[in-house]
Design an enzyme around this catalytic site. Sequence first.
Site, short mmCIF file in Angstrom:
data_model
loop_
_atom_site.label_atom_id
_atom_site.label_comp_id
_atom_site.label_asym_id
_atom_site.label_seq_id
_atom_site.Cartn_x
_atom_site.Cartn_y
_atom_site.Cartn_z
CD GLN A 96 143.37 79.29 -5.88
OE1 GLN A 96 142.48 79.78 -6.56
NE2 GLN A 96 143.83 78.07 -6.10
CG ASN A 97 142.87 76.19 0.31
OD1 ASN A 97 142.15 76.47 -0.64
ND2 ASN A 97 143.54 75.05 0.38
CG HIS A 114 141.75 83.85 -2.39
ND1 HIS A 114 141.29 82.76 -3.08
CD2 HIS A 114 142.22 84.69 -3.34
CE1 HIS A 114 141.47 82.94 -4.37
NE2 HIS A 114 142.03 84.09 -4.57
CB CYS A 122 136.47 96.93 12.64
SG CYS A 122 135.24 98.24 12.61
CB CYS A 125 137.87 101.52 13.84
SG CYS A 125 137.73 99.91 14.63
CB CYS A 146 134.38 96.54 15.81
SG CYS A 146 135.84 97.46 16.31
N1 APR Z 1 142.48 65.89 -4.12
C1 APR Z 1 142.75 66.57 -5.27
N2 APR Z 1 141.86 67.40 -5.89
C2 APR Z 1 140.65 67.51 -5.31
C3 APR Z 1 140.29 66.81 -4.13
C4 APR Z 1 141.27 65.97 -3.53
N3 APR Z 1 141.02 65.28 -2.42
N4 APR Z 1 138.99 67.12 -3.83
C5 APR Z 1 138.56 68.00 -4.79
N5 APR Z 1 139.56 68.23 -5.68
C6 APR Z 1 139.56 69.15 -6.84
C7 APR Z 1 138.23 69.31 -7.54
O1 APR Z 1 138.12 68.35 -8.57
C8 APR Z 1 138.31 70.74 -8.09
O2 APR Z 1 138.92 70.75 -9.38
O3 APR Z 1 139.86 70.43 -6.31
C9 APR Z 1 139.24 71.45 -7.10
C10 APR Z 1 138.56 72.44 -6.16
O4 APR Z 1 138.09 73.49 -6.95
P1 APR Z 1 137.25 74.70 -6.29
O5 APR Z 1 136.23 74.17 -5.38
O6 APR Z 1 136.81 75.54 -7.44
O7 APR Z 1 138.31 75.46 -5.38
P2 APR Z 1 139.46 76.52 -5.78
O8 APR Z 1 140.07 76.20 -7.08
O9 APR Z 1 140.34 76.66 -4.62
O10 APR Z 1 138.58 77.88 -5.93
C11 APR Z 1 139.26 79.08 -6.11
O11 APR Z 1 137.25 80.34 -5.76
O12 APR Z 1 135.30 80.54 -4.68
C12 APR Z 1 136.56 81.06 -4.77
O13 APR Z 1 137.82 82.23 -3.14
C13 APR Z 1 137.35 80.96 -3.47
O14 APR Z 1 139.70 80.40 -3.18
C14 APR Z 1 138.52 80.04 -3.85
C15 APR Z 1 138.61 80.21 -5.34
#
Ligand code: APR
Length: 241
Positions: A96-97, A114, A122, A125, A146
């Site tokens: 998701q990163n 994502h 853009c 275009c 752009c």
């Molecule tokens: N190791 C393991 N887990 C961790 C660590 C770590 N070092 N640091 C934080 N966490 C955990 C947190 O406890 C939390 O449960 O990672 C999770 C991060 O959750 P979010 O911040 O909600 O991220 P994510 O699940 O990727 O969000 C999903 O939401 O906002 C949108 O598009 C964005 O891709 C993203 C999506």
Amino acid sequence: MDEIIEEIRDAERITAFTGAGMSVESGIAPFRGEDGLWNKFDPQEVASASAFVETPERSWKLFKLQIEECLESDPHKGHYSLVELEDHGLNSVITQNVDGLHQRAGNNEVLELHGSLKRLVCQSCRHSFMVEEFLDDIKEGHIPRCECDEILKPDVVLFGEGLPHDILQRAWKEAENCDLLFSLGTSAVVQPAASIPAAAKKSEAKIVEINLERTPLTHDVSDYFLKGKVGEKLPEIIDRL
Ligand code: APR
């Protein structure tokens, strides 16, 4: 931990599903929780499709911060452990990163559900650029434009936008065809991505969850839950294989 090592040894096809928690130890803020971006920004005001159209300057405040964090970050031991896991059956990383850290660590098959901050597109275009071409502008707080003079948007999926169809289809396939899935550093609350572990479970894969806290997956989907940091737990697993 012994059981997880056994599961990995028995598995032929492994998939990893990662979220923002995977990049926290590289210095990239998560979205939720105490240090989450959504404490600083209202996601509906900066990270939705309609917000980008109505107030792109607000959205670019978020994008600028994310791009700068990306530039200052490097993969950590956990990312490199996932590369080593390719020698033990890891077939793909579904992420998701948008930071590109899995690719920078060296994983071969990374599915970016994502999108990526590495490209700017853009909205008029559809011309696509590498973010490096606009770094000076971005660092000075200017909104990149752009050649057609339209405002550029990072190639990321905003709330209210659909995920890239082909990548999502491939991710479902990887989940359905694996026999072990790692869920790493995700709060598992954003759909449709958050349904990937359940799709693997439905195909009788074993689910190993590593997270700092319990999530909606922990009770109903995960077979194993390791509470802790991915940058510590993953190297520990690799050391024991
Ligand atoms: N190791 C393991 N887990 C961790 C660590 C770590 N070092 N640091 C934080 N966490 C955990 C947190 O406890 C939390 O449960 O990672 C999770 C991060 O959750 P979010 O911040 O909600 O991220 P994510 O699940 O990727 O969000 C999903 O939401 O906002 C949108 O598009 C964005 O891709 C993203 C999506």
